[in-house]
Design a protein around this motif. Structure first.
Motif, PDB file in Angstrom:
ATOM      1  N   LEU A  81       0.854  -1.182   0.000  1.00  0.00           N
ATOM      2  CA  LEU A  81       0.000   0.000   0.000  1.00  0.00           C
ATOM      3  C   LEU A  81       0.889   1.230   0.000  1.00  0.00           C
ATOM      4  CD1 LEU A  81      -2.707  -0.988   2.636  1.00  0.00           C
ATOM      5  CD2 LEU A  81      -2.821  -1.193   0.158  1.00  0.00           C
ATOM      6  N   ALA A  82       0.606   2.144  -0.900  1.00  0.00           N
ATOM      7  CA  ALA A  82       1.381   3.384  -0.997  1.00  0.00           C
ATOM      8  C   ALA A  82       0.428   4.567  -0.909  1.00  0.00           C
ATOM      9  CB  ALA A  82       2.152   3.427  -2.314  1.00  0.00           C
ATOM     10  N   VAL A  83       0.887   5.599  -0.194  1.00  0.00           N
ATOM     11  CA  VAL A  83       0.093   6.824  -0.038  1.00  0.00           C
ATOM     12  C   VAL A  83       1.001   8.023  -0.268  1.00  0.00           C
ATOM     13  CG1 VAL A  83      -1.486   5.741   1.606  1.00  0.00           C
ATOM     14  CG2 VAL A  83       0.472   7.000   2.456  1.00  0.00           C
ATOM     15  N   ALA A  84       0.380   9.184  -0.434  1.00  0.00           N
ATOM     16  CA  ALA A  84       1.146  10.423  -0.597  1.00  0.00           C
ATOM     17  C   ALA A  84       1.971  10.681   0.657  1.00  0.00           C
ATOM     18  CB  ALA A  84       0.192  11.587  -0.855  1.00  0.00           C
ATOM     19  N   ASP A  85       3.116  11.312   0.478  1.00  0.00           N
ATOM     20  CA  ASP A  85       4.031  11.573   1.595  1.00  0.00           C
ATOM     21  C   ASP A  85       3.348  12.267   2.762  1.00  0.00           C
ATOM     22  OD1 ASP A  85       6.058  10.442   0.102  1.00  0.00           O
ATOM     23  OD2 ASP A  85       6.850  12.365  -0.580  1.00  0.00           O
ATOM     24  N   GLU A  86       2.504  13.240   2.474  1.00  0.00           N
ATOM     25  CA  GLU A  86       1.867  14.006   3.549  1.00  0.00           C
ATOM     26  C   GLU A  86       0.793  13.211   4.296  1.00  0.00           C
ATOM     27  OE1 GLU A  86       0.048  15.064  -0.405  1.00  0.00           O
ATOM     28  OE2 GLU A  86       2.076  15.125   0.372  1.00  0.00           O
ATOM     29  N   GLN A  87       0.340  12.087   3.750  1.00  0.00           N
ATOM     30  CA  GLN A  87      -0.664  11.261   4.417  1.00  0.00           C
ATOM     31  C   GLN A  87      -0.070   9.992   5.034  1.00  0.00           C
ATOM     32  OE1 GLN A  87      -3.544  10.770   1.157  1.00  0.00           O
ATOM     33  NE2 GLN A  87      -4.906  12.124   2.296  1.00  0.00           N
ATOM     34  N   ALA A  88       1.227   9.784   4.868  1.00  0.00           N
ATOM     35  CA  ALA A  88       1.860   8.532   5.297  1.00  0.00           C
ATOM     36  C   ALA A  88       1.752   8.304   6.803  1.00  0.00           C
ATOM     37  CB  ALA A  88       3.318   8.499   4.857  1.00  0.00           C
ATOM     38  N   GLU A  89       2.038   9.305   7.602  1.00  0.00           N
ATOM     39  CA  GLU A  89       2.006   9.136   9.056  1.00  0.00           C
ATOM     40  C   GLU A  89       0.595   8.800   9.536  1.00  0.00           C
ATOM     41  OE1 GLU A  89       2.914  11.760  13.043  1.00  0.00           O
ATOM     42  OE2 GLU A  89       4.057  12.215  11.220  1.00  0.00           O
ATOM     43  N   TYR A  90      -0.401   9.510   9.022  1.00  0.00           N
ATOM     44  CA  TYR A  90      -1.789   9.268   9.394  1.00  0.00           C
ATOM     45  C   TYR A  90      -2.218   7.865   8.974  1.00  0.00           C
ATOM     46  CZ  TYR A  90      -6.865   9.970   9.675  1.00  0.00           C
ATOM     47  OH  TYR A  90      -8.197   9.861   9.975  1.00  0.00           O
TER      48      TYR A  90
END
Length: 86
Positions: free
Chosen positions: A49-58
């Motif tokens: 699963l990959a997400v945008a950098d700014e949403q990774a922590e959440y």
């Protein structure tokens, strides 16, 4: 984009995509098309699963909460104590 999690199988991947999407996280599933070649490829690390950098922590926090889920008292069958049955 950051690869944040490797689900065990396509079912878990789809469940997590739905959960993350419902929380406003845009998710990309890498390796979906490789699952059909599981007999020819190693089973570990196919899906991610990959997400945008700014949403990774959440997104990581949401997945950690998913992995830490415990059954509510009285919701588990007596034959399988301590096992979360969905």
């Amino acid at each position: 984009m950051q690869r944040i999690y490797e689900p065990e199988n396509l079912l878990e991947a789809e469940l997590l995509i739905g959960m993350l999407s419902s929380e406003g996280v845009k998710v990309h599933l890498a390796g979906r098309d490789l699952v059909g070649a599981a007999g020819e490829l190693p089973l570990q690390g196919l899906l991610g699963l990959a997400v945008a950098d700014e949403q990774a922590e959440y997104a990581r926090a949401l997945i950690a909460a998913y992995n830490a889920a415990q059954p509510l008292p009285g919701d588990e069958p007596e034959s399988l104590p301590g096992i979360l049955i969905c």
